[in-house]
Design an enzyme around this catalytic site. Structure first.
Site, PDB file in Angstrom:
ATOM      1  N   SER A 261     120.190 120.982 -41.067  1.00 46.79           N
ATOM      2  CA  SER A 261     121.385 120.160 -40.864  1.00 46.79           C
ATOM      3  C   SER A 261     121.521 119.756 -39.399  1.00 46.79           C
ATOM      4  CB  SER A 261     122.613 120.957 -41.301  1.00 46.79           C
ATOM      5  OG  SER A 261     123.792 120.244 -40.991  1.00 46.79           O
ATOM      6  N   GLY A 262     121.792 118.469 -39.155  1.00 44.16           N
ATOM      7  CA  GLY A 262     121.833 117.924 -37.795  1.00 44.16           C
ATOM      8  C   GLY A 262     122.821 118.590 -36.853  1.00 44.16           C
ATOM      9  N   HIS A 263     124.021 118.877 -37.355  1.00 46.36           N
ATOM     10  CA  HIS A 263     125.072 119.327 -36.426  1.00 46.36           C
ATOM     11  C   HIS A 263     124.909 120.769 -35.964  1.00 46.36           C
ATOM     12  CE1 HIS A 263     127.937 121.716 -39.052  1.00 46.36           C
ATOM     13  NE2 HIS A 263     127.200 121.145 -39.984  1.00 46.36           N
TER      14      HIS A 263
ATOM     15  N   THR B 297     122.240 103.748 -49.535  1.00 44.52           N
ATOM     16  CA  THR B 297     121.827 103.135 -48.272  1.00 44.52           C
ATOM     17  C   THR B 297     121.771 104.188 -47.185  1.00 44.52           C
ATOM     18  OG1 THR B 297     122.785 101.039 -48.942  1.00 44.52           O
ATOM     19  CG2 THR B 297     122.419 101.351 -46.576  1.00 44.52           C
TER      20      THR B 297
ATOM     21  N   CYS C 256     133.222 128.994 -43.106  1.00 43.76           N
ATOM     22  CA  CYS C 256     133.361 128.622 -44.514  1.00 43.76           C
ATOM     23  C   CYS C 256     134.155 129.647 -45.302  1.00 43.76           C
ATOM     24  CB  CYS C 256     131.991 128.453 -45.146  1.00 43.76           C
ATOM     25  SG  CYS C 256     130.914 127.408 -44.171  1.00 43.76           S
TER      26      CYS C 256
ATOM     27  N   GLY D 264     123.285 120.213 -44.656  1.00 46.45           N
ATOM     28  CA  GLY D 264     122.717 121.448 -45.185  1.00 46.45           C
ATOM     29  C   GLY D 264     123.178 121.745 -46.598  1.00 46.45           C
ATOM     30  N   THR D 265     124.442 121.488 -46.865  1.00 44.97           N
ATOM     31  CA  THR D 265     124.991 121.789 -48.187  1.00 44.97           C
ATOM     32  C   THR D 265     124.281 120.973 -49.263  1.00 44.97           C
ATOM     33  OG1 THR D 265     127.125 122.358 -47.220  1.00 44.97           O
ATOM     34  CG2 THR D 265     127.115 121.779 -49.559  1.00 44.97           C
TER      35      THR D 265
ATOM     36  N   GLN E 203     120.332 127.568 -39.977  1.00 44.16           N
ATOM     37  CA  GLN E 203     120.589 128.285 -38.722  1.00 44.16           C
ATOM     38  C   GLN E 203     119.334 128.425 -37.859  1.00 44.16           C
ATOM     39  OE1 GLN E 203     123.394 129.438 -37.222  1.00 44.16           O
ATOM     40  NE2 GLN E 203     124.646 128.599 -38.858  1.00 44.16           N
TER      41      GLN E 203
ATOM     42  N   ASN F  89     123.538 133.153 -40.988  1.00 45.32           N
ATOM     43  CA  ASN F  89     124.511 132.495 -40.119  1.00 45.32           C
ATOM     44  C   ASN F  89     125.542 133.435 -39.513  1.00 45.32           C
ATOM     45  OD1 ASN F  89     124.902 132.278 -43.064  1.00 45.32           O
ATOM     46  ND2 ASN F  89     126.962 131.624 -42.524  1.00 45.32           N
TER      47      ASN F  89
HETATM   48  C1  PLP Z   1     126.145 125.366 -41.755  1.00 41.12           C
HETATM   49  C2  PLP Z   1     125.269 125.937 -42.801  1.00 41.12           C
HETATM   50  C3  PLP Z   1     125.072 125.280 -44.027  1.00 41.12           C
HETATM   51  C4  PLP Z   1     125.814 124.015 -44.397  1.00 41.12           C
HETATM   52  O1  PLP Z   1     125.393 122.906 -43.655  1.00 41.12           O
HETATM   53  P1  PLP Z   1     126.328 121.613 -43.562  1.00 41.12           P
HETATM   54  O2  PLP Z   1     125.486 120.595 -42.895  1.00 41.12           O
HETATM   55  O3  PLP Z   1     127.516 122.000 -42.757  1.00 41.12           O
HETATM   56  O4  PLP Z   1     126.677 121.229 -44.965  1.00 41.12           O
HETATM   57  C5  PLP Z   1     124.202 125.831 -44.948  1.00 41.12           C
HETATM   58  N1  PLP Z   1     123.550 126.982 -44.671  1.00 41.12           N
HETATM   59  C6  PLP Z   1     123.703 127.645 -43.512  1.00 41.12           C
HETATM   60  C7  PLP Z   1     122.936 128.897 -43.265  1.00 41.12           C
HETATM   61  C8  PLP Z   1     124.572 127.153 -42.538  1.00 41.12           C
HETATM   62  O5  PLP Z   1     124.733 127.820 -41.393  1.00 41.12           O
END
Ligand code: PLP
Length: 384
Positions: free
Chosen positions: A200-202, A238, A329, A72-73, A180, A152
């Site tokens: 973002s995957g996680h 890659t 964060c 996400g970042t 989110q 978030n």
């Molecule tokens: C977690 C989050 C991010 C960052 O994502 P990462 O994959 O951890 O770098 C960015 N924006 C929001 C709203 C998030 O909750």
């Protein structure tokens, strides 16, 4: 960990076992580089293509509009800096909000140091921006509006469709940080009118260190990484094949289970809020009403008057309950959350607020236990 009650899904989620299964072969047996021509390379390229299709499907997008990133970042950084660079000739003004994730806010701060001007929109007590204030902020030199899909910390869902409509009426591009929201509520890139979207995957039961940026077809965009011609020349390096396979599977699973999870989480969200507020005195909700469509189904943010969140969190942890005091964060810093401050919380109340974020594996029994644990913690802290 057995006995652990995990209520911090907004910070990260465990990989779904099906995601892990799908990823495993791509670490060892099927380790080819997707840019090579022989069969194990071609197999990896095919797997990457499949993941792109899986994600595109969930967004009503085309596979060519999905670009894999490290999370996400990176997606947020790329969207803001990429558009700032590619549209520099048109103008140097961007609009965002006061409640964005640091990935957006810090990218904005970087742009400000480099000659760009940023307008930070206020939000109301529920965390929503005002469309009329947005419209007033748009100038002839505005090149991008970036408003998160859902927050978030307090789970507020922004009026994305109307924001996109307003942006386009003025010929301005619209980016949304949907980290989110993606996989938690229905999103259609086309119907919502989104030009750029970060995920973002996680955050949806996929692996960490992999994400994507949706870039609508036809948008000129400076590349984020210079190097090889991967990701159609826009993001060199890659490919993270296991990660990409994992996020593709996670996206497909999230899409298939979306309605069921939303219903279940919304029920638990209401249940937890109602029970905490019935059992514990002086608790108020931060953000939109639990159970309403204005709030992400899994998010609950509560202020426990006089109960320091950091202290409460440690007591909860000793009882095996994971919740969050401020977002991960910003925790570790003593400044109150910028999101809670923006919705009008006092510094004191902001520091007495806890976020519980519910996920697919949580149960009602767990909520009962959490009410008990947080009740005991609040009582101990208040009687000190
Ligand atoms: C977690 C989050 C991010 C960052 O994502 P990462 O994959 O951890 O770098 C960015 N924006 C929001 C709203 C998030 O909750």
């Amino acid at each position: 960990m057995s006995g652990l009650i995990y209520l911090d899904h907004a910070a990260t989620t465990a990989c779904d076992p099906k995601v892990v299964q799908a990823m495993l072969p791509w670490f060892s047996e099927a380790y080819g580089n997707p840019s090579t021509m022989y069969s194990i390379g071609a197999a990896a390229a095919k797997a990457v293509r499949h993941a792109r299709e899986q994600i595109a499907q969930t967004l009503g997008a085309c596979p060519e509009e999905i670009f894999f990133t490290s999370g996400g970042t990176e997606s947020d950084n790329w969207a803001l800096k990429g558009i700032a660079q590619s549209l520099a000739a048109k103008g140097h003004h961007l609009i965002t909000t006061k409640i964005e994730h640091p990935a957006v806010l810090e990218s904005c701060a970087f742009l400000e140091k480099n000659g760009y001007e940023i307008t930070y929109l206020d939000v109301d007590s529920r965390g929503q921006i005002s469309l009329s204030q947005l419209e007033e902020a748009i100038r002839p030199d505005t090149i991008l509006i970036s408003v998160m899909y859902a927050n978030n910390e307090i789970g507020t869902v922004e009026p994305v469709r109307q924001i996109a409509e307003t942006a386009h009426r003025h010929g301005v591009l619209f980016h949304t940080d949907a980290v989110q929201a993606y996989g938690q509520i229905p999103i259609s890139a086309a119907e919502d009118g989104i030009d750029l979207l970060s995920a973002s995957g996680h955050k949806f039961y996929g692996p960490k260190g992999i994400g994507f940026l949706y870039i609508r077809k036809g948008i000129a965009m400076e590349r984020f990484m210079h190097g090889g011609s991967q990701e159609r020349g826009r993001r060199a390096g890659t490919e993270n094949v296991p990660g990409i396979v994992g996020i593709g599977m996670a996206a497909e699973l999230a899409g298939a289970s979306l309605e069921i999870r939303m219903q279940k989480e919304r029920k638990l969200q209401k249940y937890l809020a109602e029970n905490i507020m019935r059992e514990i005195a002086d608790v108020t909700v931060n953000g939109p009403e639990p159970g309403s469509g204005e709030r992400l189904p899994g998010n609950l943010n509560l202020c426990f008057a006089g109960v320091r969140a950091e202290t409460a969190m440690i007591m909860l942890d000793m009882q095996g309950v994971c919740a969050s005091a401020g977002s991960a964060c910003t925790s570790g810093s003593l400044t109150p959350s910028h999101v809670l401050t923006a919705i009008g919380c006092s510094a004191e109340d902001a520091q007495c607020s806890l976020r519980f974020s519910i996920g697919q594996e949580n149960t009602q029994q767990e909520m009962d236990r959490v009410v008990q644990v947080i009740g005991n913690a609040a009582e101990k802290i208040r009687n000190r």
